[in-house]
Design an enzyme around this catalytic site. Structure first.
Site, short mmCIF file in Angstrom:
data_model
loop_
_atom_site.label_atom_id
_atom_site.label_comp_id
_atom_site.label_asym_id
_atom_site.label_seq_id
_atom_site.Cartn_x
_atom_site.Cartn_y
_atom_site.Cartn_z
N CYS A 49 -2.35 8.89 2.49
CA CYS A 49 -2.13 8.51 1.09
C CYS A 49 -3.38 8.75 0.25
O CYS A 49 -3.31 8.95 -0.95
CB CYS A 49 -1.68 7.05 0.99
N GLU A 100 0.88 -1.18 0.00
CA GLU A 100 0.00 0.00 0.00
C GLU A 100 0.91 1.21 0.00
O GLU A 100 1.46 1.58 1.03
CB GLU A 100 -0.86 0.02 1.28
P1 NAD Z 1 9.87 6.60 4.47
O1 NAD Z 1 9.59 6.01 3.16
O2 NAD Z 1 11.30 6.64 4.92
O3 NAD Z 1 9.06 5.84 5.64
C1 NAD Z 1 7.72 5.46 5.52
C2 NAD Z 1 7.52 4.28 6.47
O4 NAD Z 1 8.28 3.19 6.01
C3 NAD Z 1 8.03 4.55 7.89
O5 NAD Z 1 7.13 4.01 8.81
C4 NAD Z 1 9.38 3.86 7.96
O6 NAD Z 1 9.68 3.37 9.25
C5 NAD Z 1 9.19 2.72 7.00
N1 NAD Z 1 10.43 2.35 6.35
C6 NAD Z 1 11.36 3.18 5.81
N2 NAD Z 1 12.38 2.46 5.28
C7 NAD Z 1 12.09 1.16 5.50
C8 NAD Z 1 12.73 -0.07 5.19
N3 NAD Z 1 13.89 -0.11 4.50
N4 NAD Z 1 12.15 -1.22 5.59
C9 NAD Z 1 10.97 -1.21 6.24
N5 NAD Z 1 10.30 -0.09 6.56
C10 NAD Z 1 10.85 1.08 6.19
O7 NAD Z 1 9.34 8.05 4.49
P2 NAD Z 1 8.87 9.02 5.62
O8 NAD Z 1 9.69 10.25 5.55
O9 NAD Z 1 8.70 8.38 6.96
O10 NAD Z 1 7.45 9.28 5.04
C11 NAD Z 1 7.37 10.09 3.86
C12 NAD Z 1 6.80 9.39 2.69
O11 NAD Z 1 6.31 8.10 3.00
C13 NAD Z 1 5.60 10.17 2.23
O12 NAD Z 1 5.98 11.07 1.24
C14 NAD Z 1 4.66 9.15 1.73
O13 NAD Z 1 4.86 8.97 0.34
C15 NAD Z 1 5.09 7.87 2.36
N6 NAD Z 1 4.14 7.35 3.33
C16 NAD Z 1 3.04 6.74 2.84
C17 NAD Z 1 2.10 6.24 3.71
C18 NAD Z 1 0.86 5.58 3.21
O14 NAD Z 1 -0.12 5.56 3.92
N7 NAD Z 1 0.88 5.00 2.03
C19 NAD Z 1 2.30 6.37 5.08
C20 NAD Z 1 3.44 7.00 5.56
C21 NAD Z 1 4.38 7.49 4.66
#
Ligand code: NAD
Length: 477
Positions: A280, A246
């Site tokens: 999202c 997702e």
């Molecule tokens: P991010 O991509 O670093 O993190 C998003 C989530 O993924 C966090 O909970 C983080 O702990 C987890 N994550 C990050 N790297 C990971 C890895 N290698 N393995 C497993 N989990 C990992 O970004 P962010 O700065 O925390 O959030 C910003 C972006 O994330 C937003 O621009 C948005 O696109 C996306 N996001 C989407 C949703 C959603 O509901 N689809 C939710 C949160 C963030």
């Protein structure tokens, strides 16, 4: 449950500190650390894998009705703690207490729905007289939930996987640990056997690598950014683990000339600025029929300007801070890029001059086509608004994105509804309303928004193998 301010791991039925120390939890309202969360070592992760695998046969063999009863009683336990849980979530995430309470109510619905439908969704599916599909649990699930809606997403992933008969290792968001701790504690107290649910926190990349390297894990369920989703899908390819991804969205709203503008603007403002736009499914690109364009922009700007921004625990607050500093940097970059290219800043556009990650509702118009904000998911309280001259043009512009999660339409014409519902490329199209996804509905994206289903019947099926059994009426010797 673990100490309220030092959140622990939950492995094999017991709370424990992490082998790699603790990670501070930062308040978005003050930018100061105010609690901490345990960081898992390789040993902790190996223990979680072993516990989940050990618990798997008995959990799969338990009747689906009994599993459902546990989910429903977990919802009852959580419901009694909703005020405390919502307060903790609000302090960690920055959403208002009313929003956090609403999120927990939806989380309860997810647990209840999966509990109530477990038996029916685990029953064999006859295919005529001689064949049957037998749903079988796929095995251990590695689930990763983000910080924006952690309570709902934990409940949706856990509810479906557990109903299907799969043990889960959940990596909760380190920014918002309480939501994972409250949900896991309720499940444990509701009688889930040791090892069936495990909770870890720590260095996200290390944890995902470690868990997905193990052949014990059979399914990956991730909610987060497209970039991270792709990294995890690559890791999962090694062991051919099934994936539910997702990912991001950049959701259009098409407001037609015949729409009730008042209703449309109010619905968009209410949904867009919930959780400070960090959803999202939040609308981010509004396309408005040219004859009503200026009228709509001014309504939207007035509604957005009137939103009371403040501390998440102040009952007068309507929008709290952003969840973290990364969002502020991204919003600043996207706004500056658009304005430098010639976009018009109608309102907002600058971080508020006070402690905390506060960014006001921001509206950009006349945004040139090369602007980053039209391509990147903004994930914050920013909207672009642009006019269109025909429905065909609106559809083309709405679909001109790598994402395909949700899209929204406001019109009073049955024919326009039909044309837009079929023309928009998205996992979901909603007409004349904007709301979060209900527990009984599947949620899924297309294109760069991911694949696989979460929620509803399809959400449970994501964790099942439908085994085809042929020849039930064949002669027995
Ligand atoms: P991010 O991509 O670093 O993190 C998003 C989530 O993924 C966090 O909970 C983080 O702990 C987890 N994550 C990050 N790297 C990971 C890895 N290698 N393995 C497993 N989990 C990992 O970004 P962010 O700065 O925390 O959030 C910003 C972006 O994330 C937003 O621009 C948005 O696109 C996306 N996001 C989407 C949703 C959603 O509901 N689809 C939710 C949160 C963030």
């Amino acid at each position: 449950m673990s100490d309220a301010k030092r959140y622990e791991l939950f492995i094999d039925g017991a709370w424990r500190p992490g082998g790699k120390g603790e990670i501070p939890v930062i308040s978005p309202a003050t930018e100061r650390a105010f609690s901490s969360v345990a960081s898992a070592s390789s040993r902790d992760l190996d223990d979680a894998l072993a516990a989940a695998e050990r618990s798997r046969p008995a959990w799969a063999a338990m009747s689906a009705r009994e599993r459902g009863v546990i989910l429903i009683s977990a919802a009852k336990i959580l419901a009694k703690r909703i005020d405390t849980a919502a307060k903790a979530l609000s302090a960690e995430q920055g959403k208002t207490i009313a929003e956090a309470t609403g999120e927990y109510r939806r989380a309860l619905e997810m647990l209840e729905w999966n509990g109530a439908h477990a038996e029916e969704l685990c029953a064999s599916l006859p295919m005529g007289a001689d064949r049957v599909l037998v749903p079988e649990p796929l095995g251990v699930v590695a689930a990763f939930t983000p910080w924006n809606y952690p309570a709902v997403l934990n409940a949706r992933k856990l509810g479906a996987a557990l109903a299907a008969g799969c043990p889960v290792i959940l990596k909760g968001a380190e920014e918002t640990p309480s939501a994972s701790v409250f949900v896991i504690a309720a499940l444990s107290e509701a009688g889930i056997p040791a090892g069936v649910v495990n909770l870890v926190f720590g260095e996200p990349a290390d944890i995902s690598k470690h868990l997905l390297k193990s052949p014990i894990v059979r399914t990956l369920s991730f909610t987060g950014s497209t970039a991270v989703g792709k990294q995890l899908a690559k890791l999962a390819a090694e062991n051919l683990q099934r994936c539910v991804l997702e990912l991001g969205g950049h959701c259009p709203v098409i407001v037609c000339e015949d729409a009730d503008l008042e209703t449309a603007a109010k619905a968009i403002a209410d949904y867009k600025f919930e959780c400070a736009g960090q959803s999202c499914n939040a609308p981010s690109r509004i396309l408005v029929a040219r004859p009503v364009y200026h009228q709509f922009v001014s309504r939207m700007a007035n509604l957005a300007k009137a939103i009371r921004i403040g501390a998440p625990d102040d009952p007068a607050t309507e929008m709290g801070p952003m969840a973290n500093g990364r969002r502020i940097e991204a919003l600043q970059r996207l706004t500056e890029d658009a304005v430098e290219r010639g976009a018009r800043l109608e309102i907002g556009g600058r971080r508020l001059d006070r402690p905390g990650f506060y960014w006001p509702p921001t509206i950009l118009t006349d945004v040139p086509s090369g602007s980053a904000i039209l391509r990147e998911e903004p994930f914050g309280p920013i909207l672009t608004i642009s006019p269109f001259d025909s429905i065909e043009e609106a559809i083309e512009e709405a679909n001109d994105t790598d994402y395909g999660l949700a899209s929204y339409v406001f019109t009073s014409s049955a024919e326009t509804k039909r044309v837009l519902a079929s023309g928009l490329s998205a996992g979901a199209v909603s007409v004349n309303f904007l709301k979060g996804v209900a527990a009984d509905a599947p949620h899924s994206g297309i294109k760069q928004s991911g694949y696989g289903y979460e929620g509803g019947e399809q959400g449970v099926r994501s964790f099942q193998n439908l085994k085809l059994v042929n020849g039930l009426n064949s002669l027995e010797e």
